[in-house]
Write an enzyme that holds these catalytic residues in place. Structure first.
Site, PDB file in Angstrom:
ATOM      1  N   GLU A  31     -12.209   0.354  -6.517  1.00  0.00           N
ATOM      2  CA  GLU A  31     -11.116  -0.608  -6.353  1.00  0.00           C
ATOM      3  C   GLU A  31     -11.129  -1.613  -7.512  1.00  0.00           C
ATOM      4  O   GLU A  31     -12.174  -2.120  -7.880  1.00  0.00           O
ATOM      5  CB  GLU A  31     -11.300  -1.335  -5.001  1.00  0.00           C
ATOM      6  CG  GLU A  31     -10.452  -2.565  -4.793  1.00  0.00           C
ATOM      7  CD  GLU A  31      -8.950  -2.331  -4.944  1.00  0.00           C
ATOM      8  OE1 GLU A  31      -8.415  -1.408  -4.313  1.00  0.00           O
ATOM      9  OE2 GLU A  31      -8.319  -3.089  -5.712  1.00  0.00           O
ATOM     10  N   SER A  45       4.589  -6.891   7.248  1.00  0.00           N
ATOM     11  CA  SER A  45       5.021  -7.438   8.542  1.00  0.00           C
ATOM     12  C   SER A  45       3.969  -7.274   9.637  1.00  0.00           C
ATOM     13  O   SER A  45       4.150  -7.778  10.742  1.00  0.00           O
ATOM     14  CB  SER A  45       6.315  -6.755   9.013  1.00  0.00           C
ATOM     15  OG  SER A  45       7.298  -6.813   8.019  1.00  0.00           O
ATOM     16  N   HIS A  49       4.566   0.287  13.875  1.00  0.00           N
ATOM     17  CA  HIS A  49       5.872   0.786  14.302  1.00  0.00           C
ATOM     18  C   HIS A  49       5.706   1.963  15.268  1.00  0.00           C
ATOM     19  O   HIS A  49       4.765   2.759  15.141  1.00  0.00           O
ATOM     20  CB  HIS A  49       6.670   1.262  13.090  1.00  0.00           C
ATOM     21  CG  HIS A  49       7.035   0.155  12.153  1.00  0.00           C
ATOM     22  ND1 HIS A  49       8.022  -0.763  12.441  1.00  0.00           N
ATOM     23  CD2 HIS A  49       6.531  -0.209  10.953  1.00  0.00           C
ATOM     24  CE1 HIS A  49       8.112  -1.632  11.440  1.00  0.00           C
ATOM     25  NE2 HIS A  49       7.218  -1.322  10.528  1.00  0.00           N
ATOM     26  N   ILE A 335       3.436   5.174  -0.517  1.00  0.00           N
ATOM     27  CA  ILE A 335       3.110   4.805   0.867  1.00  0.00           C
ATOM     28  C   ILE A 335       3.711   3.422   1.165  1.00  0.00           C
ATOM     29  O   ILE A 335       3.019   2.405   1.222  1.00  0.00           O
ATOM     30  CB  ILE A 335       1.592   4.850   1.131  1.00  0.00           C
ATOM     31  CG1 ILE A 335       0.985   6.170   0.633  1.00  0.00           C
ATOM     32  CG2 ILE A 335       1.302   4.655   2.621  1.00  0.00           C
ATOM     33  CD1 ILE A 335       1.490   7.436   1.331  1.00  0.00           C
ATOM     34  N   GLU A 336       5.035   3.438   1.306  1.00  0.00           N
ATOM     35  CA  GLU A 336       5.723   2.196   1.696  1.00  0.00           C
ATOM     36  C   GLU A 336       5.690   2.109   3.225  1.00  0.00           C
ATOM     37  O   GLU A 336       4.956   2.851   3.877  1.00  0.00           O
ATOM     38  CB  GLU A 336       7.147   2.200   1.124  1.00  0.00           C
ATOM     39  CG  GLU A 336       7.919   3.460   1.444  1.00  0.00           C
ATOM     40  CD  GLU A 336       9.341   3.439   0.899  1.00  0.00           C
ATOM     41  OE1 GLU A 336       9.842   2.385   0.488  1.00  0.00           O
ATOM     42  OE2 GLU A 336       9.976   4.497   0.899  1.00  0.00           O
TER      43      GLU A 336
HETATM   44  C1  LIG Z   1       7.245  -6.319   2.674  1.00  0.00           C
HETATM   45  C2  LIG Z   1       6.470  -5.215   3.313  1.00  0.00           C
HETATM   46  C3  LIG Z   1       6.500  -5.031   4.693  1.00  0.00           C
HETATM   47  C4  LIG Z   1       5.798  -3.999   5.281  1.00  0.00           C
HETATM   48  N1  LIG Z   1       5.724  -3.923   6.640  1.00  0.00           N
HETATM   49  C5  LIG Z   1       5.018  -2.933   7.214  1.00  0.00           C
HETATM   50  C6  LIG Z   1       4.868  -2.887   8.612  1.00  0.00           C
HETATM   51  O1  LIG Z   1       5.236  -3.799   9.340  1.00  0.00           O
HETATM   52  N2  LIG Z   1       4.254  -1.803   9.156  1.00  0.00           N
HETATM   53  C7  LIG Z   1       3.802  -0.777   8.399  1.00  0.00           C
HETATM   54  O2  LIG Z   1       3.354   0.206   8.955  1.00  0.00           O
HETATM   55  N3  LIG Z   1       3.850  -0.844   7.051  1.00  0.00           N
HETATM   56  C8  LIG Z   1       4.427  -1.905   6.448  1.00  0.00           C
HETATM   57  N4  LIG Z   1       4.471  -1.998   5.099  1.00  0.00           N
HETATM   58  C9  LIG Z   1       3.835  -0.960   4.300  1.00  0.00           C
HETATM   59  C10 LIG Z   1       2.332  -1.142   4.194  1.00  0.00           C
HETATM   60  O3  LIG Z   1       2.001  -2.472   3.884  1.00  0.00           O
HETATM   61  C11 LIG Z   1       1.835  -0.209   3.098  1.00  0.00           C
HETATM   62  O4  LIG Z   1       2.257   1.092   3.386  1.00  0.00           O
HETATM   63  C12 LIG Z   1       0.328  -0.196   2.950  1.00  0.00           C
HETATM   64  O5  LIG Z   1      -0.200  -1.487   2.886  1.00  0.00           O
HETATM   65  C13 LIG Z   1      -0.004   0.560   1.683  1.00  0.00           C
HETATM   66  O6  LIG Z   1      -1.395   0.589   1.548  1.00  0.00           O
HETATM   67  P1  LIG Z   1      -2.043   1.230   0.266  1.00  0.00           P
HETATM   68  O7  LIG Z   1      -3.485   1.307   0.535  1.00  0.00           O
HETATM   69  O8  LIG Z   1      -1.320   2.472  -0.118  1.00  0.00           O
HETATM   70  O9  LIG Z   1      -1.683   0.202  -0.913  1.00  0.00           O
HETATM   71  P2  LIG Z   1      -2.429  -1.127  -1.377  1.00  0.00           P
HETATM   72  O10 LIG Z   1      -2.786  -1.994  -0.264  1.00  0.00           O
HETATM   73  O11 LIG Z   1      -1.602  -1.726  -2.458  1.00  0.00           O
HETATM   74  O12 LIG Z   1      -3.764  -0.566  -1.983  1.00  0.00           O
HETATM   75  C14 LIG Z   1      -3.799   0.100  -3.233  1.00  0.00           C
HETATM   76  C15 LIG Z   1      -5.063  -0.342  -3.921  1.00  0.00           C
HETATM   77  O13 LIG Z   1      -5.224   0.375  -5.142  1.00  0.00           O
HETATM   78  C16 LIG Z   1      -5.825  -0.490  -6.070  1.00  0.00           C
HETATM   79  N5  LIG Z   1      -5.609   0.000  -7.424  1.00  0.00           N
HETATM   80  C17 LIG Z   1      -4.441   0.087  -8.097  1.00  0.00           C
HETATM   81  N6  LIG Z   1      -4.648   0.529  -9.347  1.00  0.00           N
HETATM   82  C18 LIG Z   1      -5.983   0.740  -9.472  1.00  0.00           C
HETATM   83  C19 LIG Z   1      -6.819   1.168 -10.531  1.00  0.00           C
HETATM   84  N7  LIG Z   1      -6.322   1.472 -11.739  1.00  0.00           N
HETATM   85  N8  LIG Z   1      -8.141   1.235 -10.324  1.00  0.00           N
HETATM   86  C20 LIG Z   1      -8.681   0.924  -9.105  1.00  0.00           C
HETATM   87  N9  LIG Z   1      -7.927   0.491  -8.069  1.00  0.00           N
HETATM   88  C21 LIG Z   1      -6.598   0.408  -8.248  1.00  0.00           C
HETATM   89  C22 LIG Z   1      -5.123  -1.814  -5.808  1.00  0.00           C
HETATM   90  O14 LIG Z   1      -5.833  -2.908  -6.340  1.00  0.00           O
HETATM   91  C23 LIG Z   1      -5.007  -1.818  -4.303  1.00  0.00           C
HETATM   92  O15 LIG Z   1      -6.054  -2.522  -3.679  1.00  0.00           O
HETATM   93  C24 LIG Z   1       5.115  -3.069   4.476  1.00  0.00           C
HETATM   94  C25 LIG Z   1       5.053  -3.272   3.097  1.00  0.00           C
HETATM   95  C26 LIG Z   1       5.683  -4.363   2.525  1.00  0.00           C
HETATM   96  C27 LIG Z   1       5.525  -4.622   1.077  1.00  0.00           C
END
Ligand SMILES: Cc1cc2nc3c(=O)[nH]c(=O)nc-3n(C[C@H](O)[C@H](O)[C@H](O)COP(=O)(O)OP(=O)(O)OC[C@H]3O[C@@H](n4cnc5c(N)ncnc54)[C@H](O)[C@@H]3O)c2cc1C
EC number: 1.1.99.-
Length: 480
Positions: A31, A45, A49, A335-336
């Site tokens: 990370e 949020s 869901h 992964i939105e």
């Molecule tokens: C406004 C908003 C509202 C939402 N509401 C909901 C909701 O109510 N319910 C729901 O189910 N989902 C919701 N979501 C979606 C949910 O938040 C995301 O799907 C989820 O948090 C994505 O997780 P992730 O681990 O893919 O991404 P992240 O949490 O962004 O994790 C990705 C990680 O990769 C790391 N990274 C990036 N590049 C590198 C690199 N080069 N080297 C090492 N590490 C790296 C980053 O630092 C980060 O920690 C919402 C999203 C938003 C923005």
């Protein structure tokens, strides 16, 4: 040599890490930030869901509905706050009533249990602060609210407890294809691994494009919020949505799992993946829309605003697959929302892909599914409080007055296996600074405690991200 290296420790990377820790595998979680869950996962949020939003047949549809039902057991095992409060989608006219019908049908096809279309009268009986202007609502009994960063931290702690190696503050800058698999190069080190799981959120495109000619592009879509004080946290009982539009599930009004009230988000496509600022236009918009849902909206009780960035791709679905031209390199991209809700099911889906590629992955016999949370002093009985203070008198000393957080809780947060290193990391683990004054009183004390426990100078303590130092030196040192 690692068997699997996961890039990105958001909720998705940590979920996959915890699932992989059930197997006899040598796993690395890499990370770039100084904490887990420090990007999109910390600003959303916080809704689990039900799963009626996504089109049937899509990964979003399948994995949201399945993931939702996994939260009770997971949150019990990991001691994470989670409440199935139920959600309502409001309809204001006949056209929107038709939309509710479509959502209901989608929900049934996606396998969502306990969905009901309710009359206006029934909805107002259930939650009297909902607007009188509605025609009806779709009620999803399985909709829930969670602490997203508590969930992610708990997954990471449990994964590490079960043998996963975590490497924070390691930004992946390059990946080389090798005979054995991949060599991952970070700004700090080099990691050799047979398989890679790309969970880099907003930067999953950059990571994919390091190894694959099948280029990917992530478009950041910003959402802004108002967070209101706990005194108005019971303004609504359910998660209140309006009918969705092309831009997503729309503005919601919801209680949070900690008793605050949350309003938002809007949806704005940007180019800048770091644009986490709020804007007056965005905030005004969400208030205007939210006022349609409820009779009163006490904005004078707002304690903070924040924004999060969704990782959107043109495919309009999660991308969870092995890259076509990079064997053993699995993308978990785009992964939105509903990524948080789908996380547990996404991790099972990824394990299945890995099993297909690696053929033989054995389950561990001694996997420990349980992770104990830090005791919340204020919620203990008088006897329990006395006993804890007798063992460690730091539990008798309140540091955060708004949330009643003790020094003992803060010290525990620092010394966990994925311990807090920053002021905000303490906040996400024990809520010091999360209350009405937003850390105005307790931040200096938290800095002192962090410096003392970590054996560093106070000037070395960061607020949140790398380089976000708070203190520059002793007061008046410049003058002397
Ligand atoms: C406004 C908003 C509202 C939402 N509401 C909901 C909701 O109510 N319910 C729901 O189910 N989902 C919701 N979501 C979606 C949910 O938040 C995301 O799907 C989820 O948090 C994505 O997780 P992730 O681990 O893919 O991404 P992240 O949490 O962004 O994790 C990705 C990680 O990769 C790391 N990274 C990036 N590049 C590198 C690199 N080069 N080297 C090492 N590490 C790296 C980053 O630092 C980060 O920690 C919402 C999203 C938003 C923005």
């Amino acid at each position: 040599m690692f068997d699997v290296a996961i890039i990105g420790a958001g909720v998705i990377g940590c979920s996959i890490a915890r699932e992989l820790s059930k197997y006899n595998l040598n796993v690395a979680l890499i990370e770039k930030e100084n904490d887990v869950g420090n990007v999109t996962t910390k600003a959303n949020s916080a809704i689990i869901h039900a799963g009626y939003d996504a089109k049937p047949g899509t990964l979003k549809g399948k994995l949201n509905a399945k993931g939702n039902l996994m939260f009770d057991e997971l949150c019990r095992e990991l001691e994470v706050p989670f409440k199935r409060v139920g959600s309502l989608v409001l309809a204001f006219d006949d056209d929107e009533m038709k939309t509710l019908g479509k959502l209901y049908e989608q929900g049934i096809q996606n396998g969502v249990p306990e969905l009901y279309i309710l009359s206006k009268e029934k909805v107002l009986e259930m939650d009297p602060n909902i607007s009188d202007n509605i025609k009806g609502a779709l009620y999803a009994k399985t909709g829930g609210i969670i602490g997203p960063w508590e969930f992610t931290i708990a997954l990471a702690e449990n994964a590490v407890e079960n043998g996963v190696n975590i490497f924070l503050s390691n930004e992946v800058v390059d990946i080389e294809k090798k005979d054995f698999g991949y060599r991952i190069i970070t700004n700090k080190d080099t990691y050799d691994t047979k398989y890679v799981v790309n969970c880099a959120g907003l930067y999953a495109d950059k990571i994919n494009n390091m190894v694959s000619n099948n280029k990917m592009e992530i478009i950041p879509r910003r959402g802004q919020y108002y967070l209101l004080d706990k005194t108005v946290g019971n303004l609504v009982k359910y998660v209140i949505f309006q009918c969705p539009s092309k831009l997503g599930k729309g503005v919601l009004v919801t209680p949070t799992v900690h008793g605050n009230l949350l309003i938002g988000p809007d949806a704005e496509d940007l180019i800048d993946k770091t644009a986490l600022n709020t804007t007056s236009e965005g905030l005004n918009f969400i208030v205007e829309v939210a006022r349609r849902s409820v009779k009163t909206l006490p904005l004078n009780m707002a304690i903070t605003n924040f924004a999060g960035l969704r990782a959107r791709t043109e495919r309009d679905d999660f991308i969870i697959e092995e890259a076509v031209d990079a064997k053993g390199f699995i993308n978990v991209a785009g992964i939105e929302s509903p990524g948080l809700s789908s996380a547990p099911a996404i991790s099972l889906y990824v394990i299945d892909i890995l099993k297909n590629i690696a053929k033989k992955i054995e389950k561990k016999e001694n996997f420990n599914p349980y992770r104990r949370a830090i005791p919340k002093f204020i919620e203990l009985s008088e006897d329990e409080k006395n006993e804890l203070v007798k063992k460690d008198k730091r539990f008798g000393k309140i540091i955060c007055r708004c949330e009643s957080i003790t020094e003992g809780e803060i010290v525990s947060a620092i010394h966990r296996n994925v311990g807090a290193r920053t002021v905000d990391a303490v906040k996400r683990r024990v809520r010091a600074g999360m209350g009405r004054c937003q850390g105005g009183f307790c931040s200096p004390r938290v800095i002192e405690i962090l410096a003392r426990e970590l054996g560093v100078e106070m000037t070395e303590i960061e607020k949140d991200h790398e380089g976000s130092y708070i203190l520059t030196g002793p007061t008046k040192s410049e003058v002397q």
